[in-house]
Design an enzyme around this catalytic site. Sequence first.
Site, PDB file in Angstrom:
ATOM      1  CG  ASP A 244      -1.722   1.167   1.464  1.00 45.72           C
ATOM      2  OD1 ASP A 244      -2.701   1.287   0.715  1.00 45.72           O
ATOM      3  OD2 ASP A 244      -1.422   1.990   2.345  1.00 45.72           O
ATOM      4  CD  GLU A 317      -2.216   2.676  -3.414  1.00 50.14           C
ATOM      5  OE1 GLU A 317      -3.281   3.265  -3.591  1.00 50.14           O
ATOM      6  OE2 GLU A 317      -1.586   2.756  -2.330  1.00 50.14           O
TER       7      GLU A 317
HETATM    8  C1  GLC Z   1      -3.840   3.509  -0.167  1.00 55.52           C
HETATM    9  C2  GLC Z   1      -5.152   2.795  -0.033  1.00 55.52           C
HETATM   10  C3  GLC Z   1      -6.173   3.755   0.488  1.00 55.52           C
HETATM   11  C4  GLC Z   1      -5.723   4.235   1.849  1.00 55.52           C
HETATM   12  C5  GLC Z   1      -4.332   4.851   1.761  1.00 55.52           C
HETATM   13  C6  GLC Z   1      -3.740   5.035   3.109  1.00 55.52           C
HETATM   14  O1  GLC Z   1      -3.888   4.486  -1.132  1.00 55.52           O
HETATM   15  O2  GLC Z   1      -5.530   2.229  -1.257  1.00 55.52           O
HETATM   16  O3  GLC Z   1      -7.452   3.174   0.578  1.00 55.52           O
HETATM   17  O4  GLC Z   1      -6.617   5.181   2.355  1.00 55.52           O
HETATM   18  O5  GLC Z   1      -3.439   4.022   1.065  1.00 55.52           O
HETATM   19  O6  GLC Z   1      -3.399   3.788   3.663  1.00 55.52           O
END
Ligand code: GLC
Length: 593
Positions: A244, A317
């Site tokens: 993430d 991500e």
């Molecule tokens: C990422 C997740 C999102 C979350 C953020 C903070 O972007 O996909 O849903 O709020 O990280 O952890």
Amino acid sequence: MNWTYWTRGIANGAAGLLLGALTLTAAGQGAPPATASHANAQDWWKNAVLYEIYPRSFQDSNGDGVGDLKGISQRMDYLKDLGVDAIWLTPVYPSPQADFGYDISDYENIDPKYGTLADFDQLIAAANKRHIRVIMDMVMNHTSDEHKWFQQSRASRENPYRDWYMWRDGKGETATDPGQPPNNWQSAFGHSAWQWDEKTRQYYYHKFYVRQPDLNWDNPKVHEAFKEIVRFWLKRGVAGFRFDAITTLFEDPKLADEGAVKDKDGKPLMNAFGEPVLDNSKTDNLPGVHPVMQEMRGVFDEFGSGGFPGTRLLIGETYVPNIVELAKQYGPPGKPEFHLPMDTQLAFINKLDVAAFRGKLVDVETQIGAHTPLLLFDNHDNPRMDARYGDGVHDTEIERALAAVLFASRGASLFYYGDEIGMKTTPPARKEDVKDPVGVTGWPKEKGRDGERTPMQWDVRPNAGFTDQFSKPWLPVPADARAANVEVEKMNPNSLFAWYQRLIRLKKTNPALALGDETMLDTTNSRVLSWKRTAAGSPSVVVSVNFTAEPQTVNLGAAGKLRTLLKSPGGADASALDQIVLAPFGVFIGEVQ
Ligand code: GLC
């Protein structure tokens, strides 16, 4: 740089929300069920079909209105039938749920709302029995403020955990006044990224919500802690992780202010929180992340690649601004990082622009070496496809077209629960109904992410089969659920569900579509996107996707007879490459004879 952490905050040519009878040929019809036939244990991920589940919203098994692990296990046959290779679960660890699980308070357990470790083991067993792998989410940029590390860290400046987080002095602080935050950095959730903590009289940094303090990745103890956590789950049979917010691990040590992004008239661009949009140059995509990912990849590789689940997969991500930065996420030669960093460049074009799509697809064919792209169009942080690509009239046809790009292009494909039945973005109507902290802070311009997180629409029962009829789902079931749900779509051979299923089967069973090379065709056409897939020893496949609301005819070359593999409902068969006729937003996939 016209780019922020998520695309939702910027004008990307998309709709206002950003600010705010399947016809089958003999070949398609009786296609064998999706198998891993084109991927051995080592390479299974190279043409994987990955399915993102938001566990709160998938299936509730105990009537508390919140989805859970047992619910997911109960739906495993559905996932098998759909044809997915792996499911990625957004975080299910214990959490105060301030950011619905992305604020983790214990990395080695399951939140009681979702079940127990035993339920998790059963979920893995149920999945594996059907040859489905389970991928977890790992949040390493920050923890919950309720995590014991942070509790320690904030207890005193001398605490051994103090240096696990980012504590800094403010500007102009006096004995009675906290002064100003150390710099202008903003939280992705709105307002200053610095929070004053009275007990030890310093600010802590949080890229996201105030209850998500950032970890200090300059501290080697943090590295060791996460390597152990990752091993803990991989040993349990998890097939990999999605890391993430990974590009935000490091910040400029000098704490320099970030620049403001200007609009085309040179005026500062404002975000939905009423503040100037910053360029993220000091808080995102800093080079320190690469050695850390190389170190983490080493942990995945400790598990080898034999047997089941085979290679343990590292997904990122990776919201990065261009293909050069995306290419870096795979790691330099001999120092691998991600197997599959997400191609958010393609995902969030947010308009049906043939040249833009072609450009992004060519980018991953020509600029990431021998690596595998991870294509996607949707996730739990952005309005669903209807809101970003739909025209309100042909949404289903448009979603079919995007699905063809997703599954018939080279690479791994990732989609989000509900995409396969055309679930629509359903944002809350009133501020008091908003659950997402982004919407709570940003209302009314930014309604938050609840709209793309509504309960899965299973059937015609009250609450759409997500939870029992006496329970209140944590987010309301959209009004269209009686018409648009799995039960109804499964009975209709022309449904979007059936289209997804057919495309997935083709991707897994047709050698050219499984792993074949990709070349763009008819490259000056601005209305139809066409490409060819070729694999040694098997017929080539051509794909044409009409990006317009009018019928189109394309000519992909004089020589060559075609056999239809798949075409949109109402579309025509094509027998020759020089005459492919497409319905509005129609798709044709054919084998070159
Ligand atoms: C990422 C997740 C999102 C979350 C953020 C903070 O972007 O996909 O849903 O709020 O990280 O952890």
